[in-house]
Scaffold this motif. Structure first.
Motif, PDB file in Angstrom:
ATOM      1  N   GLU A  99     -44.042 -15.000  72.290  1.00 23.54           N
ATOM      2  CA  GLU A  99     -44.364 -16.184  71.474  1.00 23.54           C
ATOM      3  C   GLU A  99     -45.830 -16.217  71.044  1.00 23.54           C
ATOM      4  O   GLU A  99     -46.136 -16.549  69.906  1.00 23.54           O
ATOM      5  CB  GLU A  99     -44.073 -17.463  72.267  1.00 23.54           C
ATOM      6  N   VAL A 100     -46.732 -15.894  71.972  1.00 22.21           N
ATOM      7  CA  VAL A 100     -48.164 -15.975  71.666  1.00 22.21           C
ATOM      8  C   VAL A 100     -48.524 -14.984  70.561  1.00 22.21           C
ATOM      9  O   VAL A 100     -49.272 -15.307  69.643  1.00 22.21           O
ATOM     10  CB  VAL A 100     -49.023 -15.727  72.931  1.00 22.21           C
ATOM     11  N   TYR A 101     -47.961 -13.781  70.635  1.00 23.50           N
ATOM     12  CA  TYR A 101     -48.188 -12.761  69.613  1.00 23.50           C
ATOM     13  C   TYR A 101     -47.793 -13.299  68.236  1.00 23.50           C
ATOM     14  O   TYR A 101     -48.535 -13.161  67.263  1.00 23.50           O
ATOM     15  CB  TYR A 101     -47.376 -11.507  69.959  1.00 23.50           C
ATOM     16  N   LYS A 102     -46.634 -13.938  68.186  1.00 26.80           N
ATOM     17  CA  LYS A 102     -46.129 -14.475  66.923  1.00 26.80           C
ATOM     18  C   LYS A 102     -46.948 -15.680  66.463  1.00 26.80           C
ATOM     19  O   LYS A 102     -47.276 -15.793  65.270  1.00 26.80           O
ATOM     20  CB  LYS A 102     -44.652 -14.827  67.063  1.00 26.80           C
ATOM     21  N   GLU A 103     -47.281 -16.571  67.405  1.00 25.46           N
ATOM     22  CA  GLU A 103     -48.055 -17.766  67.053  1.00 25.46           C
ATOM     23  C   GLU A 103     -49.422 -17.411  66.465  1.00 25.46           C
ATOM     24  O   GLU A 103     -49.914 -18.084  65.565  1.00 25.46           O
ATOM     25  CB  GLU A 103     -48.271 -18.639  68.298  1.00 25.46           C
ATOM     26  N   LEU A 104     -50.021 -16.353  66.997  1.00 22.52           N
ATOM     27  CA  LEU A 104     -51.350 -15.944  66.527  1.00 22.52           C
ATOM     28  C   LEU A 104     -51.293 -15.077  65.267  1.00 22.52           C
ATOM     29  O   LEU A 104     -52.323 -14.703  64.721  1.00 22.52           O
ATOM     30  CB  LEU A 104     -52.101 -15.188  67.636  1.00 22.52           C
ATOM     31  N   GLY A 105     -50.081 -14.746  64.820  1.00 17.20           N
ATOM     32  CA  GLY A 105     -49.929 -13.929  63.622  1.00 17.20           C
ATOM     33  C   GLY A 105     -50.530 -12.542  63.778  1.00 17.20           C
ATOM     34  O   GLY A 105     -51.102 -11.985  62.837  1.00 17.20           O
ATOM     35  N   LEU A 106     -50.391 -11.961  64.965  1.00 19.20           N
ATOM     36  CA  LEU A 106     -51.068 -10.689  65.247  1.00 19.20           C
ATOM     37  C   LEU A 106     -50.493  -9.491  64.500  1.00 19.20           C
ATOM     38  O   LEU A 106     -51.193  -8.506  64.301  1.00 19.20           O
ATOM     39  CB  LEU A 106     -51.083 -10.423  66.757  1.00 19.20           C
TER      40      LEU A 106
END
Length: 124
Positions: free
Chosen positions: A68-75
């Motif tokens: 989720e964090v990867y996606k939320e940060l738009g990495l």
């Protein structure tokens, strides 16, 4: 002391894949030093740099791209434009960004859990 020695494993305790990896390694007689990426945080920048070098893999492989964090940060869009130092700092800042499990004996490193790779590398 276990018959095979000691391994460090970076994992998330509630992750089914991580639990399978632990069970597999313990069944083969490894003593495990477990580091929970969610509770204890990610390895330091220096630790990550060493893990990446010893794994022989690209740094980008160490990112948990399905998290989720990867996606939320738009990495997905941001990582290509970042330097290696920026990527390492980002990984070190949040254990949820780190692909897991990471297993090391201090010399070699495996990333993720695939039975055939574990059998080959750890006899597990």
């Amino acid at each position: 002391m276990s018959k095979n020695g000691k391994l460090n494993i970076y994992l998330y305790a509630k992750c089914g894949t991580c639990r399978s990896a632990v069970k597999s390694l313990q069944a083969k007689g490894w003593e495990l030093e477990q580091h929970d990426l969610f509770d204890q945080g990610a390895p330091s920048i220096e630790e990550l740099r060493t893990l990446v070098e010893r794994s022989g893999l690209e740094l980008k492989k160490f990112f948990n791209t399905s998290g989720e964090v990867y996606k939320e940060l738009g990495l997905k869009d941001k990582l290509p434009g970042m330097t290696e130092e920026e990527r390492l700092a980002l990984l070190a800042s949040n254990g949820r960004l780190v692909k897991r499990p990471i297993v090391t004996d201090g010399k070699k490193v495996t990333l993720g859990y695939k039975e055939d790779v574990f059998e080959q590398e750890w006899g597990a």
